[in-house]
Motif scaffolding. Structure first.
Motif, PDB file in Angstrom:
ATOM      1  N   GLN A  53      80.671  -7.455   9.764  1.00  0.00           N
ATOM      2  CA  GLN A  53      80.376  -8.908   9.013  1.00  0.00           C
ATOM      3  C   GLN A  53      79.021  -9.979   9.159  1.00  0.00           C
ATOM      4  O   GLN A  53      79.601 -11.369   9.521  1.00  0.00           O
ATOM      5  CB  GLN A  53      81.934  -9.655  10.006  1.00  0.00           C
ATOM      6  CG  GLN A  53      83.203  -9.216   9.217  1.00  0.00           C
ATOM      7  CD  GLN A  53      84.294 -10.195   9.315  1.00  0.00           C
ATOM      8  OE1 GLN A  53      84.782  -9.727  10.664  1.00  0.00           O
ATOM      9  NE2 GLN A  53      84.569 -10.926   9.491  1.00  0.00           N
ATOM     10  N   GLU A  55      76.289 -10.660   7.018  1.00  0.00           N
ATOM     11  CA  GLU A  55      75.937 -11.476   6.251  1.00  0.00           C
ATOM     12  C   GLU A  55      76.956 -12.662   6.111  1.00  0.00           C
ATOM     13  O   GLU A  55      77.042 -13.645   6.548  1.00  0.00           O
ATOM     14  CB  GLU A  55      75.819 -10.704   5.164  1.00  0.00           C
ATOM     15  CG  GLU A  55      74.898  -9.779   4.883  1.00  0.00           C
ATOM     16  CD  GLU A  55      73.745  -9.768   5.372  1.00  0.00           C
ATOM     17  OE1 GLU A  55      73.227 -11.401   4.782  1.00  0.00           O
ATOM     18  OE2 GLU A  55      72.888  -8.694   6.356  1.00  0.00           O
ATOM     19  N   GLU A  56      78.089 -12.167   6.647  1.00  0.00           N
ATOM     20  CA  GLU A  56      79.241 -12.857   6.577  1.00  0.00           C
ATOM     21  C   GLU A  56      78.598 -13.961   7.515  1.00  0.00           C
ATOM     22  O   GLU A  56      79.146 -15.653   7.981  1.00  0.00           O
ATOM     23  CB  GLU A  56      80.775 -13.025   6.408  1.00  0.00           C
ATOM     24  CG  GLU A  56      81.786 -13.975   6.490  1.00  0.00           C
ATOM     25  CD  GLU A  56      83.835 -13.662   6.290  1.00  0.00           C
ATOM     26  OE1 GLU A  56      84.650 -13.511   6.826  1.00  0.00           O
ATOM     27  OE2 GLU A  56      83.253 -11.789   6.116  1.00  0.00           O
ATOM     28  N   LYS A  57      79.242 -13.538   8.622  1.00  0.00           N
ATOM     29  CA  LYS A  57      79.384 -15.006  10.275  1.00  0.00           C
ATOM     30  C   LYS A  57      77.476 -14.835   9.962  1.00  0.00           C
ATOM     31  O   LYS A  57      77.363 -16.644  10.644  1.00  0.00           O
ATOM     32  CB  LYS A  57      78.662 -13.255  11.301  1.00  0.00           C
ATOM     33  CG  LYS A  57      78.843 -14.230  12.786  1.00  0.00           C
ATOM     34  CD  LYS A  57      78.532 -13.100  14.356  1.00  0.00           C
ATOM     35  CE  LYS A  57      78.493 -13.774  14.775  1.00  0.00           C
ATOM     36  NZ  LYS A  57      78.496 -12.787  16.369  1.00  0.00           N
ATOM     37  N   ALA A  59      76.303 -16.376   7.505  1.00  0.00           N
ATOM     38  CA  ALA A  59      75.915 -18.095   6.513  1.00  0.00           C
ATOM     39  C   ALA A  59      77.008 -18.712   7.035  1.00  0.00           C
ATOM     40  O   ALA A  59      77.398 -19.731   6.407  1.00  0.00           O
ATOM     41  CB  ALA A  59      76.612 -16.714   5.208  1.00  0.00           C
ATOM     42  N   ASP A  60      78.144 -18.153   8.056  1.00  0.00           N
ATOM     43  CA  ASP A  60      79.161 -19.367   8.646  1.00  0.00           C
ATOM     44  C   ASP A  60      78.312 -20.077   9.869  1.00  0.00           C
ATOM     45  O   ASP A  60      78.770 -19.585  10.903  1.00  0.00           O
ATOM     46  CB  ASP A  60      80.764 -18.578   8.513  1.00  0.00           C
ATOM     47  CG  ASP A  60      81.793 -19.285   9.403  1.00  0.00           C
ATOM     48  OD1 ASP A  60      81.427 -20.011   9.686  1.00  0.00           O
ATOM     49  OD2 ASP A  60      82.781 -18.266   9.050  1.00  0.00           O
ATOM     50  N   GLU A 300      83.256 -11.265  14.889  1.00  0.00           N
ATOM     51  CA  GLU A 300      84.068 -12.028  13.606  1.00  0.00           C
ATOM     52  C   GLU A 300      83.275 -13.719  13.965  1.00  0.00           C
ATOM     53  O   GLU A 300      82.940 -13.780  13.926  1.00  0.00           O
ATOM     54  CB  GLU A 300      85.403 -12.485  14.062  1.00  0.00           C
ATOM     55  CG  GLU A 300      85.199 -13.226  15.283  1.00  0.00           C
ATOM     56  CD  GLU A 300      85.183 -13.570  16.566  1.00  0.00           C
ATOM     57  OE1 GLU A 300      85.971 -14.066  17.452  1.00  0.00           O
ATOM     58  OE2 GLU A 300      84.893 -11.535  16.909  1.00  0.00           O
ATOM     59  N   PRO A 301      83.348 -14.269  12.238  1.00  0.00           N
ATOM     60  CA  PRO A 301      82.067 -15.082  11.559  1.00  0.00           C
ATOM     61  C   PRO A 301      83.036 -16.373  12.689  1.00  0.00           C
ATOM     62  O   PRO A 301      84.552 -16.640  12.899  1.00  0.00           O
ATOM     63  CB  PRO A 301      82.381 -15.300  10.540  1.00  0.00           C
ATOM     64  CG  PRO A 301      82.380 -13.366   9.991  1.00  0.00           C
ATOM     65  CD  PRO A 301      83.742 -13.249  11.313  1.00  0.00           C
ATOM     66  N   GLU A 304      86.568 -17.602  11.504  1.00  0.00           N
ATOM     67  CA  GLU A 304      87.302 -16.777  11.355  1.00  0.00           C
ATOM     68  C   GLU A 304      88.827 -17.283  12.379  1.00  0.00           C
ATOM     69  O   GLU A 304      89.600 -17.457  11.285  1.00  0.00           O
ATOM     70  CB  GLU A 304      87.277 -15.473  11.591  1.00  0.00           C
ATOM     71  CG  GLU A 304      88.431 -14.839  11.171  1.00  0.00           C
ATOM     72  CD  GLU A 304      87.542 -13.273  11.146  1.00  0.00           C
ATOM     73  OE1 GLU A 304      87.169 -12.351   9.937  1.00  0.00           O
ATOM     74  OE2 GLU A 304      88.240 -12.221  11.707  1.00  0.00           O
TER      75      GLU A 304
END
Length: 337
Positions: A53, A55-57, A59-60, A300-301, A304
């Motif tokens: 995760q 990239e998701e993290k 961007a979050d 985790e982002p 989340e």
């Protein structure tokens, strides 16, 4: 072979019948009956592995909302105010408490949001409640500041805490307890305070693994209402034990963050689904999540944990009423009757 013994504070009452005390092997406290120590190999695996995760993290950018909590701190109103992470200011029957204070950034622990007050506004605090000695829960500069600003401050927490705090603030009165023991708050105390189990571990230096106990704390008012501070914990059988002794519980402060990757974190923390399960086992009336959003501790982002606990509550799988206060927002006990 290391000696095995069972320890408690002999000056305090043990509330669980036939409980022998906390098991120690040599100088190390057990996690219940078993020794538990996170392995260096697991840490290295985490450091060398790619976060799926990532990239998701990245961007979050979510952080909890922050509102000014100064008015509550200056008042005498009962209630609860979240400072971020596992730090709360609680006022119950006119007694003001603070849990696991971490007021500043430090190496490896950078606050992602501001405090809802100035540190110098944290005055009039009577009790310092500590779940364990990890640096994101027992912060030396924060403890020193609170002791300096609150000469009446008394500290309460698990076995081994006194020696740890003596090195920080020698004059601070400290009372330590084993699991299933009741603290002595004095004859005029308007509530009872208990040291209860958690499933965790301790390390602060290179050679002090599990030399200080960890736990949770429960406050019970004369009318039977309860406030439970779960500390740091993974999912284990102690929640059902606490419910059998005290349940159903009224207000539960429960960690929901720092759970990925599971191979690294599952021995230390609960994920949101486990936190909801624990709240259900405790038969909680109200759930206030903590241990998320303030520091970057895991994979985790940022958003989340709160998103998942909200989805769980909306699905009906969480039986408690969920509260997601802003940092600095006041939750008042009378609104929860």
């Amino acid at each position: 072979m290391a000696s095995v013994r069972f320890v408690r504070n002999p000056d305090l009452r043990t509330i669980k019948p036939a409980y022998p005390g906390n098991k120690m092997v040599g100088n190390a406290y057990c996690n219940g009956q078993e020794l538990y120590e996170p392995q260096l190999s697991t840490l290295l695996k985490w450091q060398l592995s790619k976060n799926p995760q990532k990239e998701e993290k990245k961007a979050d950018s979510w952080t909890p909302d922050v509102v000014d909590g100064t008015a509550f701190l200056r008042s005498q109103d009962d209630g609860l105010l979240w400072l971020g992470h596992s730090s709360f200011v609680l006022r119950v029957a006119g007694v003001t408490m603070i849990t696991d204070p971490l007021l500043f950034s430090s190496v490896g622990l950078r606050r992602r949001h501001a405090l809802p007050c100035r540190p110098e506004d944290l005055v009039g605090i009577d009790l310092l409640l500590l779940s364990h000695g990890h640096r994101d829960h027992l912060d030396e500069p924060s403890v020193k500041l609170l002791a300096r600003q609150n000469p009446q401050l008394r500290a309460f927490g698990p076995l081994g805490l006194q020696k740890l705090l003596r090195g920080m603030v020698p004059q601070l009165p400290v009372q330590e307890a084993g699991w299933w023991q009741q603290f002595d708050l004095g004859p005029e105390a308007p509530f009872e305070l208990f040291e209860l189990p958690a499933s965790h571990w301790y390390r602060r230096g290179l050679r002090d693994v599990n030399e200080v106990l960890w736990g949770s704390l429960l406050l019970r008012l004369p009318d039977g209402r309860t406030i439970y501070f779960a500390g740091d914990t993974n999912m284990n059988g102690h929640f059902e034990e606490v419910e059998r002794q005290f349940g159903p519980l009224d207000v539960v402060l429960m960690p929901i963050g720092a759970y990925k990757p599971a191979y690294m974190m599952a021995g230390s923390h609960t994920n949101p689904h486990e936190s909801a399960k624990a709240a259900n086992q405790l038969r909680a009336g109200h759930l206030v999540p903590m241990h998320h959003g303030t520091f970057d501790l895991s994979d985790e982002p940022a958003s989340e944990p709160q998103r998942l606990i909200s989805e769980i509550a909306a699905s009906g799988m969480l039986r408690a009423e969920l509260h997601l206060p802003a940092v600095g927002e006041v939750l008042r006990w009378q609104d929860w009757a």
